[in-house]
Design a protein around this motif. Sequence first.
Motif, mmCIF file in Angstrom:
data_model
loop_
_atom_site.group_PDB
_atom_site.id
_atom_site.type_symbol
_atom_site.label_atom_id
_atom_site.label_comp_id
_atom_site.label_asym_id
_atom_site.label_seq_id
_atom_site.Cartn_x
_atom_site.Cartn_y
_atom_site.Cartn_z
ATOM 1 N N UNK A 1 0.834 -1.211 0.000
ATOM 2 C CA UNK A 1 0.000 0.000 0.000
ATOM 3 C C UNK A 1 0.866 1.256 0.000
ATOM 4 N N UNK A 2 1.884 1.283 0.850
ATOM 5 C CA UNK A 2 2.787 2.441 0.910
ATOM 6 C C UNK A 2 3.450 2.665 -0.446
ATOM 7 N N UNK A 3 3.950 1.597 -1.056
ATOM 8 C CA UNK A 3 4.624 1.729 -2.346
ATOM 9 C C UNK A 3 3.654 2.177 -3.436
ATOM 10 N N UNK A 4 2.410 1.739 -3.351
ATOM 11 C CA UNK A 4 1.427 2.142 -4.355
ATOM 12 C C UNK A 4 1.030 3.606 -4.182
ATOM 13 N N UNK A 5 0.830 4.025 -2.954
ATOM 14 C CA UNK A 5 0.368 5.385 -2.698
ATOM 15 C C UNK A 5 1.483 6.411 -2.898
ATOM 16 N N UNK A 6 2.652 6.126 -2.350
ATOM 17 C CA UNK A 6 3.746 7.097 -2.419
ATOM 18 C C UNK A 6 4.557 6.983 -3.701
ATOM 19 N N UNK A 7 4.621 5.800 -4.263
ATOM 20 C CA UNK A 7 5.443 5.552 -5.435
ATOM 21 C C UNK A 7 6.551 4.581 -5.084
ATOM 22 N N UNK A 8 7.028 3.895 -6.087
ATOM 23 C CA UNK A 8 8.090 2.909 -5.909
ATOM 24 C C UNK A 8 9.418 3.562 -6.267
ATOM 25 N N UNK A 9 10.298 3.781 -5.273
ATOM 26 C CA UNK A 9 11.562 4.460 -5.568
ATOM 27 C C UNK A 9 12.518 3.640 -6.424
ATOM 28 N N UNK A 10 12.211 2.363 -6.656
ATOM 29 C CA UNK A 10 13.054 1.573 -7.546
ATOM 30 C C UNK A 10 12.564 1.660 -8.987
ATOM 31 N N UNK A 11 11.356 2.171 -9.186
ATOM 32 C CA UNK A 11 10.793 2.317 -10.533
ATOM 33 C C UNK A 11 11.028 3.716 -11.083
ATOM 34 N N UNK A 12 11.343 4.658 -10.237
ATOM 35 C CA UNK A 12 11.569 6.042 -10.646
ATOM 36 C C UNK A 12 11.649 6.914 -9.410
ATOM 37 N N UNK A 13 12.044 8.142 -9.621
ATOM 38 C CA UNK A 13 12.209 9.060 -8.493
ATOM 39 C C UNK A 13 10.865 9.370 -7.848
ATOM 40 N N UNK A 14 10.837 9.316 -6.524
ATOM 41 C CA UNK A 14 9.666 9.721 -5.749
ATOM 42 C C UNK A 14 9.993 11.092 -5.172
ATOM 43 N N UNK A 15 9.153 12.077 -5.483
ATOM 44 C CA UNK A 15 9.401 13.460 -5.056
ATOM 45 C C UNK A 15 8.682 13.776 -3.759
ATOM 46 N N UNK A 16 9.322 14.577 -2.930
ATOM 47 C CA UNK A 16 8.798 15.001 -1.636
ATOM 48 C C UNK A 16 8.922 16.507 -1.518
ATOM 49 N N UNK A 17 8.028 17.107 -0.744
ATOM 50 C CA UNK A 17 8.174 18.498 -0.366
ATOM 51 C C UNK A 17 9.325 18.594 0.620
ATOM 52 N N UNK A 18 10.099 19.633 0.516
ATOM 53 C CA UNK A 18 11.264 19.801 1.381
ATOM 54 C C UNK A 18 10.829 20.367 2.731
#
Length: 164
Positions: A31-48
Amino acid sequence: MVGRGTSHQSPPSGTVAPTWPAVPRDLHDAYILEVLGDPSAGEVCFQSRPESASTARRLTLAKLRAWGLGPLSDTCELLVSELVGNAVRHTGAQTFGLTMERRRGWVRVEVRDPSRALPCLLPVQDLDVSGRGLMLVDKLSDRWGVDLLPRGKTAWFELRDGER
């Protein structure tokens, strides 16, 4: 949300509150990987923002468990915190990105930000209250570095995963 009832009332006296099934860790991680994105499939961006560090840690741990690399969790979690902390505190950037890569025998974690200012590994004294981040990365990772990009940089570390 699984695991929480909607009522805030206590059960009548003499009765037992219902128990909700625990969500298996692998479903939670998926669920976490689906909602936030998979960092091994591409860059996951975050607010600083400082609170983004906990989200980046949670995502990193979920990916490590999905790869079956739980023994690396503590070290990886700490090092991600340090790189994210540097990106949030020292770059003035509005966002940063997290990627992870697994190669035979290695895990690589990268934190990219738009600043070209290089982090410095400084000598640290016992009473210093800051400046230990890169020292920890240096001591606990197997390899680390910073790659300058046309617009920014990527700070990274690698850990052996024990498969070699």
